[in-house]
Design a protein around this motif. Structure first.
Motif, PDB file in Angstrom:
ATOM      1  N   THR A 186       0.854  -1.031  -0.002  1.00  0.00           N
ATOM      2  CA  THR A 186      -0.104  -0.045   0.025  1.00  0.00           C
ATOM      3  C   THR A 186       0.556   1.299  -0.019  1.00  0.00           C
ATOM      4  O   THR A 186       0.234   2.170  -0.146  1.00  0.00           O
ATOM      5  N   VAL A 187       2.166   1.177  -0.040  1.00  0.00           N
ATOM      6  CA  VAL A 187       3.144   2.408   0.200  1.00  0.00           C
ATOM      7  C   VAL A 187       2.803   3.271  -1.003  1.00  0.00           C
ATOM      8  O   VAL A 187       2.767   4.388  -0.842  1.00  0.00           O
ATOM      9  N   LEU A 188       2.741   2.777  -2.140  1.00  0.00           N
ATOM     10  CA  LEU A 188       2.785   3.651  -3.288  1.00  0.00           C
ATOM     11  C   LEU A 188       1.373   4.447  -3.166  1.00  0.00           C
ATOM     12  O   LEU A 188       1.636   5.995  -3.497  1.00  0.00           O
ATOM     13  N   ARG A 189       0.293   3.855  -3.154  1.00  0.00           N
ATOM     14  CA  ARG A 189      -0.944   4.487  -2.890  1.00  0.00           C
ATOM     15  C   ARG A 189      -1.171   5.531  -1.779  1.00  0.00           C
ATOM     16  O   ARG A 189      -1.286   6.740  -1.923  1.00  0.00           O
ATOM     17  N   GLU A 190      -0.323   5.268  -0.674  1.00  0.00           N
ATOM     18  CA  GLU A 190      -0.295   6.326   0.511  1.00  0.00           C
ATOM     19  C   GLU A 190       0.609   7.280   0.124  1.00  0.00           C
ATOM     20  O   GLU A 190       0.357   8.396   0.437  1.00  0.00           O
ATOM     21  N   ALA A 191       1.708   7.300  -0.779  1.00  0.00           N
ATOM     22  CA  ALA A 191       2.481   8.219  -0.875  1.00  0.00           C
ATOM     23  C   ALA A 191       1.850   9.113  -1.910  1.00  0.00           C
ATOM     24  O   ALA A 191       2.257  10.304  -1.518  1.00  0.00           O
ATOM     25  N   LEU A 192       1.362   8.755  -2.637  1.00  0.00           N
ATOM     26  CA  LEU A 192       0.379   9.383  -3.551  1.00  0.00           C
ATOM     27  C   LEU A 192      -0.515  10.283  -2.907  1.00  0.00           C
ATOM     28  O   LEU A 192      -0.726  11.288  -3.220  1.00  0.00           O
ATOM     29  N   ALA A 193      -1.124   9.776  -2.123  1.00  0.00           N
ATOM     30  CA  ALA A 193      -2.097  10.455  -1.155  1.00  0.00           C
ATOM     31  C   ALA A 193      -1.589  11.482  -0.160  1.00  0.00           C
ATOM     32  O   ALA A 193      -2.107  12.680  -0.167  1.00  0.00           O
ATOM     33  N   VAL A 194      -0.395  11.122   0.089  1.00  0.00           N
ATOM     34  CA  VAL A 194       0.271  12.382   0.876  1.00  0.00           C
ATOM     35  C   VAL A 194       0.741  13.376   0.096  1.00  0.00           C
ATOM     36  O   VAL A 194       0.460  14.602   0.407  1.00  0.00           O
ATOM     37  N   ALA A 195       1.068  13.140  -1.045  1.00  0.00           N
ATOM     38  CA  ALA A 195       1.512  14.106  -2.038  1.00  0.00           C
ATOM     39  C   ALA A 195       0.421  15.204  -2.480  1.00  0.00           C
ATOM     40  O   ALA A 195       0.418  16.305  -2.751  1.00  0.00           O
ATOM     41  N   GLU A 196      -0.896  14.517  -2.653  1.00  0.00           N
ATOM     42  CA  GLU A 196      -2.181  15.239  -2.828  1.00  0.00           C
ATOM     43  C   GLU A 196      -2.610  16.268  -1.393  1.00  0.00           C
ATOM     44  O   GLU A 196      -2.903  17.498  -1.823  1.00  0.00           O
ATOM     45  N   LEU A 197      -2.344  15.639  -0.338  1.00  0.00           N
ATOM     46  CA  LEU A 197      -2.552  16.278   0.840  1.00  0.00           C
ATOM     47  C   LEU A 197      -1.589  17.592   1.158  1.00  0.00           C
ATOM     48  O   LEU A 197      -1.876  18.691   1.560  1.00  0.00           O
ATOM     49  N   LYS A 198      -0.443  16.953   1.263  1.00  0.00           N
ATOM     50  CA  LYS A 198       0.816  18.010   1.826  1.00  0.00           C
ATOM     51  C   LYS A 198       1.099  19.091   0.568  1.00  0.00           C
ATOM     52  O   LYS A 198       1.328  20.204   0.655  1.00  0.00           O
ATOM     53  N   THR A 199       1.135  18.669  -0.676  1.00  0.00           N
ATOM     54  CA  THR A 199       1.535  19.602  -1.672  1.00  0.00           C
ATOM     55  C   THR A 199       0.493  20.177  -2.793  1.00  0.00           C
ATOM     56  O   THR A 199       0.337  20.978  -2.938  1.00  0.00           O
ATOM     57  N   ALA A 200      -0.245  19.109  -3.343  1.00  0.00           N
ATOM     58  CA  ALA A 200      -1.139  19.586  -4.279  1.00  0.00           C
ATOM     59  C   ALA A 200      -2.413  20.434  -3.700  1.00  0.00           C
ATOM     60  O   ALA A 200      -2.884  21.704  -4.188  1.00  0.00           O
ATOM     61  N   LEU A 201      -2.745  20.435  -2.296  1.00  0.00           N
ATOM     62  CA  LEU A 201      -3.837  21.015  -1.683  1.00  0.00           C
ATOM     63  C   LEU A 201      -3.498  22.550  -1.273  1.00  0.00           C
ATOM     64  O   LEU A 201      -4.200  23.242  -1.543  1.00  0.00           O
ATOM     65  N   TYR A 202      -2.252  22.628  -0.841  1.00  0.00           N
ATOM     66  CA  TYR A 202      -2.110  24.282  -0.530  1.00  0.00           C
ATOM     67  C   TYR A 202      -1.003  24.751  -1.594  1.00  0.00           C
ATOM     68  O   TYR A 202      -1.267  26.113  -1.632  1.00  0.00           O
ATOM     69  N   SER A 203      -0.086  24.165  -2.097  1.00  0.00           N
ATOM     70  CA  SER A 203       0.611  24.606  -3.152  1.00  0.00           C
ATOM     71  C   SER A 203      -0.098  24.807  -4.585  1.00  0.00           C
ATOM     72  O   SER A 203       0.166  25.932  -5.549  1.00  0.00           O
ATOM     73  N   PHE A 204      -1.310  24.316  -4.999  1.00  0.00           N
ATOM     74  CA  PHE A 204      -1.819  24.452  -6.229  1.00  0.00           C
ATOM     75  C   PHE A 204      -3.351  24.642  -6.172  1.00  0.00           C
ATOM     76  O   PHE A 204      -3.859  25.746  -6.586  1.00  0.00           O
ATOM     77  N   GLN A 205      -3.991  23.900  -5.253  1.00  0.00           N
ATOM     78  CA  GLN A 205      -5.439  23.865  -5.348  1.00  0.00           C
ATOM     79  C   GLN A 205      -5.822  25.289  -4.657  1.00  0.00           C
ATOM     80  O   GLN A 205      -6.774  25.819  -4.863  1.00  0.00           O
ATOM     81  N   LEU A 206      -4.933  25.563  -3.326  1.00  0.00           N
ATOM     82  CA  LEU A 206      -5.312  26.699  -2.842  1.00  0.00           C
ATOM     83  C   LEU A 206      -5.142  28.030  -3.556  1.00  0.00           C
ATOM     84  O   LEU A 206      -5.905  28.894  -3.545  1.00  0.00           O
ATOM     85  N   PRO A 207      -4.097  28.118  -4.217  1.00  0.00           N
ATOM     86  CA  PRO A 207      -4.138  29.523  -4.887  1.00  0.00           C
ATOM     87  C   PRO A 207      -4.853  29.616  -6.167  1.00  0.00           C
ATOM     88  O   PRO A 207      -5.489  30.631  -6.235  1.00  0.00           O
ATOM     89  N   LEU A 208      -5.220  28.244  -6.752  1.00  0.00           N
ATOM     90  CA  LEU A 208      -5.856  28.534  -8.055  1.00  0.00           C
ATOM     91  C   LEU A 208      -7.095  28.816  -7.479  1.00  0.00           C
ATOM     92  O   LEU A 208      -8.083  29.749  -8.206  1.00  0.00           O
ATOM     93  N   ARG A 209      -7.856  28.202  -6.425  1.00  0.00           N
ATOM     94  CA  ARG A 209      -9.335  28.651  -5.999  1.00  0.00           C
ATOM     95  C   ARG A 209      -9.437  29.797  -5.275  1.00  0.00           C
ATOM     96  O   ARG A 209     -10.462  30.497  -5.570  1.00  0.00           O
ATOM     97  N   ALA A 210      -8.582  30.212  -4.454  1.00  0.00           N
ATOM     98  CA  ALA A 210      -8.202  31.616  -3.974  1.00  0.00           C
ATOM     99  C   ALA A 210      -8.580  32.647  -5.166  1.00  0.00           C
ATOM    100  O   ALA A 210      -9.218  33.547  -4.790  1.00  0.00           O
ATOM    101  N   GLY A 211      -7.568  32.580  -6.228  1.00  0.00           N
ATOM    102  CA  GLY A 211      -7.580  33.381  -7.281  1.00  0.00           C
ATOM    103  C   GLY A 211      -8.961  33.463  -7.894  1.00  0.00           C
ATOM    104  O   GLY A 211      -9.554  34.424  -8.388  1.00  0.00           O
ATOM    105  N   ALA A 212      -9.534  32.184  -8.201  1.00  0.00           N
ATOM    106  CA  ALA A 212     -10.837  32.215  -8.635  1.00  0.00           C
ATOM    107  C   ALA A 212     -11.871  32.760  -7.919  1.00  0.00           C
ATOM    108  O   ALA A 212     -12.971  33.284  -8.278  1.00  0.00           O
TER     109      ALA A 212
END
Length: 368
Positions: A186-212
């Motif tokens: 399960t490590v690969l699936r968990e690593a990708l889930a962590v990437a989504e929460l730690k990186t995608a959420l605040y580094s990409f989804q937050l600025p995109l949504r806030a600007g929108a």
């Protein structure tokens, strides 16, 4: 982001830092000065990628709240710095952007004042946690005071709060992941889930949504941007994992030994655990005293077993998929162009800092 907007964001960041320095009021609080000064130093020197993405999104979607976009962009940079310094405490990182991290610099100052090594380390770790707390409060206050209508501010605060919750959960999930077996199915699936929460959420989804949100974008646009932000964030994190293993320290400012010495459970390691190289590679991971010769061997194994290429392909797939979603959506042409620039920057940075090595023969000093 235009040069004018870049300067405006920088000025707003410095204004927020100056404002924070006066927060204790008339009380002569020396420790606050050290904490806020260390945080202010940590804010300096970044690429301002997240504010740029926020401001560019707002502009591309026809937004007219330029002042608020700049203010929220500056708040986002404080949020990012707060996350970074607390992450350095969790990971025990003493170097950031090629310079001492906040915990590392405060610990060094404590040693200079006569603290023993253990006490200095404790002071540095406490400073990282507490300075991060101050940065988070300052960021949320900046959002609450931005020049946008009250309903928009409410939505922005909800967005920042939900992002904080998700990122905190992702950080804890990452710590749990590092304590598990690297060869777990399960490590690969968990690593990708962590990437989504730690990186995608605040580094990409937050600025995109806030600007929108500042541009009064429709729910349909917000949904598309969330999807794109998730894809870009995972791709970015996968490239970052590669940089942590193969990157040029002089260009990335990151140690190329840290992930190996920590035995960090990344997608790269998760894939390698499924290959014939794992038995030898596993013996090189998690050794706090790992030397350069052993690190070269580990990198050669990761390259030869195909894990490096596999992760690079996976990262490029996520970035390319984000571009496809943007192209087929009904986003304004200016927004698609802005996203194209963001994806191109991610790929450019990866290409510049990930030179492809060749496997070195054992005769050059690598362990057998």
């Amino acid at each position: 982001m235009s040069t004018a907007h870049h300067h405006a964001v920088e000025e707003e960041i410095q204004r927020l830092l100056a404002l924070g320095s006066s927060r204790p009021g008339p009380l002569p609080v020396q420790d606050h000065g050290e904490l806020w000064g260390a945080l202010s130093s940590a804010v300096q020197g970044g690429k301002r990628f997240r504010p740029a993405l926020l401001v560019s999104t707002h502009e591309a979607l026809g937004g007219r709240r330029d002042a608020a976009a700049v203010q929220v962009g500056a708040a986002l940079e404080l949020l990012h710095t707060a996350f970074v310094v607390q992450d350095d405490v969790i990971d025990g990182d003493l170097v950031r952007r090629g310079m001492p991290s906040l915990p590392g610099s405060v610990a060094a100052a404590a040693r200079d004042r006569g603290a023993d090594p253990r006490g200095a380390q404790r002071i540095g770790q406490a400073a990282g946690i507490l300075a991060g707390d101050l940065g988070l409060v300052a960021a949320l206050r900046a959002v609450a005071r931005c020049e946008a209508p009250a309903p928009v501010v409410d939505r922005l605060l909800d967005l920042f709060e939900s992002t904080l919750h998700g990122s905190a959960a992702g950080e804890l999930a990452d710590v749990r992941l590092q304590l598990g077996r690297a060869d777990s199915p399960t490590v690969l699936r968990e690593a990708l889930a962590v990437a989504e929460l730690k990186t995608a959420l605040y580094s990409f989804q937050l600025p995109l949504r806030a600007g929108a949100l500042l541009a009064d974008a429709s729910p349909e646009v917000l949904e598309v941007l969330d999807e794109i932000g998730g894809l870009l964030g995972i791709g970015f994190q996968l490239f970052d994992d590669l940089l942590g293993m193969f990157g040029d320290e002089q260009r990335t400012g990151k140690s190329a030994l840290g992930d190996l010495r920590e035995g960090k459970r990344t997608a790269l390691i998760a894939h390698a655990a499924t290959t014939s190289a794992w038995d030898e590679l596993a013996g090189l991971l998690g050794d706090a005293e790992l030397g350069e010769a052993e690190a070269l061997r580990a990198r050669a194994l990761l390259t030869d077993c195909g894990s490096r290429t596999w992760v690079e392909d996976l990262a490029r797939w996520h970035v390319a998929r984000a571009a496809e979603v943007a192209a087929r959506s009904r986003l304004p042409a200016a927004m698609v162009a802005s996203l194209d620039l963001a994806t191109a920057e991610i790929l450019r940075a990866a290409d510049l800092t990930l030179p492809r090595p060749t496997a070195l023969p054992a005769s050059e000093g690598l362990p057998a």
